[in-house]
Write a protein that holds these residues in place. Structure first.
Motif, PDB file in Angstrom:
ATOM      1  N   LYS A 318       0.848  -1.202   0.000  1.00 40.91           N
ATOM      2  CA  LYS A 318       0.000   0.000   0.000  1.00 40.91           C
ATOM      3  C   LYS A 318       0.882   1.250   0.000  1.00 40.91           C
ATOM      4  O   LYS A 318       0.671   2.184  -0.769  1.00 40.91           O
ATOM      5  CB  LYS A 318      -0.911   0.007   1.237  1.00 40.91           C
ATOM      6  CG  LYS A 318      -1.998  -1.060   1.208  1.00 40.91           C
ATOM      7  CD  LYS A 318      -2.797  -1.075   2.506  1.00 40.91           C
ATOM      8  CE  LYS A 318      -3.720  -2.282   2.607  1.00 40.91           C
ATOM      9  NZ  LYS A 318      -4.682  -2.447   1.519  1.00 40.91           N
ATOM     10  N   LEU A 319       1.877   1.237   0.880  1.00 41.10           N
ATOM     11  CA  LEU A 319       2.791   2.380   0.964  1.00 41.10           C
ATOM     12  C   LEU A 319       3.542   2.562  -0.349  1.00 41.10           C
ATOM     13  O   LEU A 319       3.610   3.666  -0.897  1.00 41.10           O
ATOM     14  CB  LEU A 319       3.798   2.137   2.102  1.00 41.10           C
ATOM     15  CG  LEU A 319       4.849   3.222   2.278  1.00 41.10           C
ATOM     16  CD1 LEU A 319       4.250   4.457   2.919  1.00 41.10           C
ATOM     17  CD2 LEU A 319       6.015   2.723   3.125  1.00 41.10           C
ATOM     18  N   ASN A 320       4.068   1.460  -0.863  1.00 39.56           N
ATOM     19  CA  ASN A 320       4.921   1.530  -2.040  1.00 39.56           C
ATOM     20  C   ASN A 320       4.153   1.964  -3.286  1.00 39.56           C
ATOM     21  O   ASN A 320       4.699   2.619  -4.156  1.00 39.56           O
ATOM     22  CB  ASN A 320       5.558   0.149  -2.268  1.00 39.56           C
ATOM     23  CG  ASN A 320       6.765   0.203  -3.147  1.00 39.56           C
ATOM     24  OD1 ASN A 320       7.631   1.056  -2.955  1.00 39.56           O
ATOM     25  ND2 ASN A 320       6.843  -0.688  -4.123  1.00 39.56           N
ATOM     26  N   CYS A 321       2.865   1.598  -3.348  1.00 38.50           N
ATOM     27  CA  CYS A 321       2.030   1.970  -4.498  1.00 38.50           C
ATOM     28  C   CYS A 321       1.292   3.288  -4.257  1.00 38.50           C
ATOM     29  O   CYS A 321       0.531   3.726  -5.123  1.00 38.50           O
ATOM     30  CB  CYS A 321       0.993   0.881  -4.772  1.00 38.50           C
ATOM     31  SG  CYS A 321       1.703  -0.714  -5.156  1.00 38.50           S
ATOM     32  N   SER A 322       1.469   3.905  -3.097  1.00 35.68           N
ATOM     33  CA  SER A 322       0.672   5.091  -2.706  1.00 35.68           C
ATOM     34  C   SER A 322      -0.809   4.840  -2.958  1.00 35.68           C
ATOM     35  O   SER A 322      -1.518   5.677  -3.500  1.00 35.68           O
ATOM     36  CB  SER A 322       1.122   6.339  -3.480  1.00 35.68           C
ATOM     37  OG  SER A 322       2.469   6.591  -3.231  1.00 35.68           O
ATOM     38  N   ASP A 323      -1.257   3.659  -2.561  1.00 38.62           N
ATOM     39  CA  ASP A 323      -2.644   3.264  -2.843  1.00 38.62           C
ATOM     40  C   ASP A 323      -3.157   2.388  -1.693  1.00 38.62           C
ATOM     41  O   ASP A 323      -2.733   1.241  -1.545  1.00 38.62           O
ATOM     42  CB  ASP A 323      -2.682   2.489  -4.169  1.00 38.62           C
ATOM     43  CG  ASP A 323      -4.066   1.968  -4.502  1.00 38.62           C
ATOM     44  OD1 ASP A 323      -5.022   2.231  -3.738  1.00 38.62           O
ATOM     45  OD2 ASP A 323      -4.195   1.269  -5.533  1.00 38.62           O
ATOM     46  N   ALA A 324      -4.081   2.952  -0.913  1.00 37.67           N
ATOM     47  CA  ALA A 324      -4.602   2.244   0.265  1.00 37.67           C
ATOM     48  C   ALA A 324      -5.395   0.995  -0.110  1.00 37.67           C
ATOM     49  O   ALA A 324      -5.683   0.163   0.748  1.00 37.67           O
ATOM     50  CB  ALA A 324      -5.468   3.182   1.107  1.00 37.67           C
TER      51      ALA A 324
END
Lengths: 429, 429
Positions: A318-324
């Motif tokens: 989630k962090l790495n993709c900037s996508d929760a």
């Protein structure tokens, strides 16, 4: 005939949209015969029953990459930079390990795995025959391969062949072939490993693209990425490969790997602890590469807890993709079950709670503050649970842990012996 | 006089180079009187004894940022993007919460915190008087502030003043003033909050620079970073401030903040789960900013487990700094104990196991496979332990959990009531 019934239990079958709110699982001789909601209507004589009230059953976790005897090295050399840690601490310690120590370390790690819900593991370490003995004692499934590395590779390949011969009819232990990595194995070695794997029809377990340094090394030596070094040797041809880490796979690597029976094994906690980087898991899955999950060894994690590993696995993506919304709870559970079963060639036997599948089943106890409300059982397991919430573990139809108590081993004795082994090895340094 | 002795125990005092391999802690009326290796030589009459054999004692954890009643929302609206999650799920649900639900949610979260070793927490939520009631029932230390946000801020400041008056002589509950953030509070509001905090001499609990969006908002509105908005209002002047998140603090912010009694509260799991980013913790510590640790609410974590949070805290900094030695185990423990005590103005009472300090002590049970070998107890606690390894919890000299059993509350009843509350709120939507 051995008959086992788990009743009054919630069931995560791992089939999409098939969560059973309250039902039963009926097992005969280690094989799941019925999975249904409601109550068991069959013959109840000579039937061992487990009351799963308040629990959720799910397939046991498959830890797709570890070095189980390294549990003995937990916390050893903590806080050093990577190369000093390896050169000053890990390698000298490992050089002094005797069979007894490997056995004690393996049992310690196996107890830890069972207690946190792991029912199968893929291992790479020296003396896998000793580790196999530990697996059989604990009734856990081991997919084992001795590392093939450096100049002595021909003898190590022979060792793998002997191990394969020894265990080829074994129910719980399977032998994999385990070349260490494209930067520590020669071109000739990888070529031969590919041949042997095809001949014996066994999967390959390897490390690929764990660190930036590894990429620099293979680019420097061969002008190829680590994955393409393997490709050029024919390693992947008609073989099944599990590659740990895959942190630095690039787009071209992924496109190439799609042509093979290839699984990337994600080890988020180890990759964080050693500051290696973040594997492009979401991208790999989107492209169609199979991704499974592993803990790596306890010396760089520092535990073998797949529930914790799942949480980190999802949070880090989630962090790495900037996508929760990236790598949601169900997808994360797939890494540890369904995808892992595919990785080891057991997709028709493991990874689901399903009729005809092996009875490798764990029960998670939801009667705890931190697992309530039960709004989303998938999310609660991945993000809220602890390894210690695993109450009961069944492997191959055998109850190896019941009501939090290990049945197959004496935990206190194993802990005592592991501590003793650790001190013995230190005294030999 | 209440006398309590913990004997045969390893002690992490949190003083550097002062680990006691086997010793005792003697407590009178909630205050630590003796911490020594060896055996207690004093008067043993009317003395409650706890045998700490195989355990390590350490100061209870201080969770420096949470919203404890949101434990009720664990797993609710899972998998949605941030703004849809808030607008479609969290806010409508919260709007229907009644006092009873807040109380039930708070008790559920408090049990979870105690069971995983938290003995103090800093909270921001509506109806803190209800949460205070829950704290007193559980004998946990609460540092509570109702959120001050949006247009109704004047009444909310008045509420804080009333709460302060009500609890100003309370032993376990302290009132903080809690402006929500520089992007949801007006300039006038933050100015007034600063004044009131100085007048009442209470710490400020706020969110600062959690997301990139927040930075865009304050830059757009004021041409200032979130931290400099607070600065311009005089919020930090002669006040003690705890700011949750601080993901997007820049160098100028940090230099400015060094002039104040300021603590950044790191919430790694929530920041990962909501894909917010990574707080520059190592940089802040190097510059001299105090950094503490929090879980945030269970709806974005999804638990309140400080042992798990410590592990993620360290792993994420190692990854972010590309340095396997960053934020080592001892430094990570400091975030959850010593630094946290400083953050809440209790540096002379909490955070160490030390003569004269409050007896807020937890015992971690090392008789487990995953905590052996005991090569490095700091590393084993931060990287290998689970919240469930906490065996005994003492707060203010009172044994609130002993041998894994909560003494102060009926856990089953609390779980039942929380589940009922959750359903009740849903039915009101």
């Amino acid at each position: 005939m051995d008959k086992l019934l788990i009743e009054n239990v919630g069931i995560i079958t791992m089939e999409e949209n098939n969560f059973i709110d309250e039902g039963y699982i009926y097992i005969e001789d280690g094989i799941i015969k019925e999975v249904k909601s409601g109550s068991f209507k069959g013959e109840k004589e000579n039937l061992k029953k487990i009351n799963g009230i308040g629990c959720i059953a799910l397939p046991g976790f498959i830890n797709c990459h570890t070095h189980v005897p390294m549990t003995l090295l937990r916390g050893y050399g903590e806080g050093l930079p990577l190369m000093r840690w390896l050169k000053e601490k890990i390698w000298p310690f490992e050089a002094k390990l005797e069979e007894e120590d490997i056995y004690n370390g393996a049992l310690l790690g196996i107890i830890e795995m069972i207690k946190s819900g792991t029912t199968s593991f893929v291992d790479m370490y020296f003396k896998e025959d000793v580790i196999a003995k530990a697996c059989k004692e604990a009734n856990i499934r081991g997919f084992l391969g001795n590392p093939i590395i450096g100049d002595g590779w021909q003898g190590q390949v022979e060792d793998t062949i002997s191990l394969f011969e020894k265990f080829k009819h074994d129910e719980m232990v399977k032998i994999f072939i385990a070349p260490h990595s494209p930067y520590t194995c020669s071109f000739e070695c990888l070529k031969e490993v590919g041949e042997v794997a095809r001949k014996l029809n066994i999967p390959i377990h390897i490390h690929i693209a764990e660190t930036k340094d590894e990429v620099y090394i293979t680019k420097d030596k061969y002008s190829l990425s680590p994955a393409f070094v393997c490709y050029e040797t024919g390693l992947f041809d008609k073989n099944k490969t599990l590659a740990a880490h895959c942190v630095y796979l690039n787009d071209a690597d992924m496109e190439m790997l799609l042509n093979y029976d290839f699984t990337a094994v994600y080890n988020p906690q180890s990759n964080m602890k050693l500051a290696s980087g973040v594997a492009p898991v979401v991208k790999m899955i989107r492209k169609g590469i199979n991704v499974a999950l592993g803990t790596d060894g306890a010396s760089s994690n520092n535990n073998l807890n797949m529930i914790e590993e799942m949480q980190t696995a999802s949070l880090l993506q989630k962090l790495n993709c900037s996508d929760a919304t990236a790598l949601n709870a169900f997808e994360t559970l797939q890494l540890a079950t369904v995808n892992a079963a595919k990785a080891i060639g057991m997709e028709n036997n493991l990874g689901y709670i399903k009729e005809g599948f092996y009875a490798d089943i764990i029960l998670i106890d939801f009667n705890k503050a931190h697992l309530n409300p039960k709004t989303d059982v998938y999310s609660n397991i991945v993000f809220s649970a602890q390894g210690s919430d695993v109450k009961t573990v069944i492997i191959n139809g055998k109850v190896v842990m019941e009501n939090y108590e290990i049945k197959v081993l004496d935990e206190e004795k194993v802990i005592f012996k592991a501590n003793k082994s650790f001190k013995d090895v230190l005294s030999r340094l």
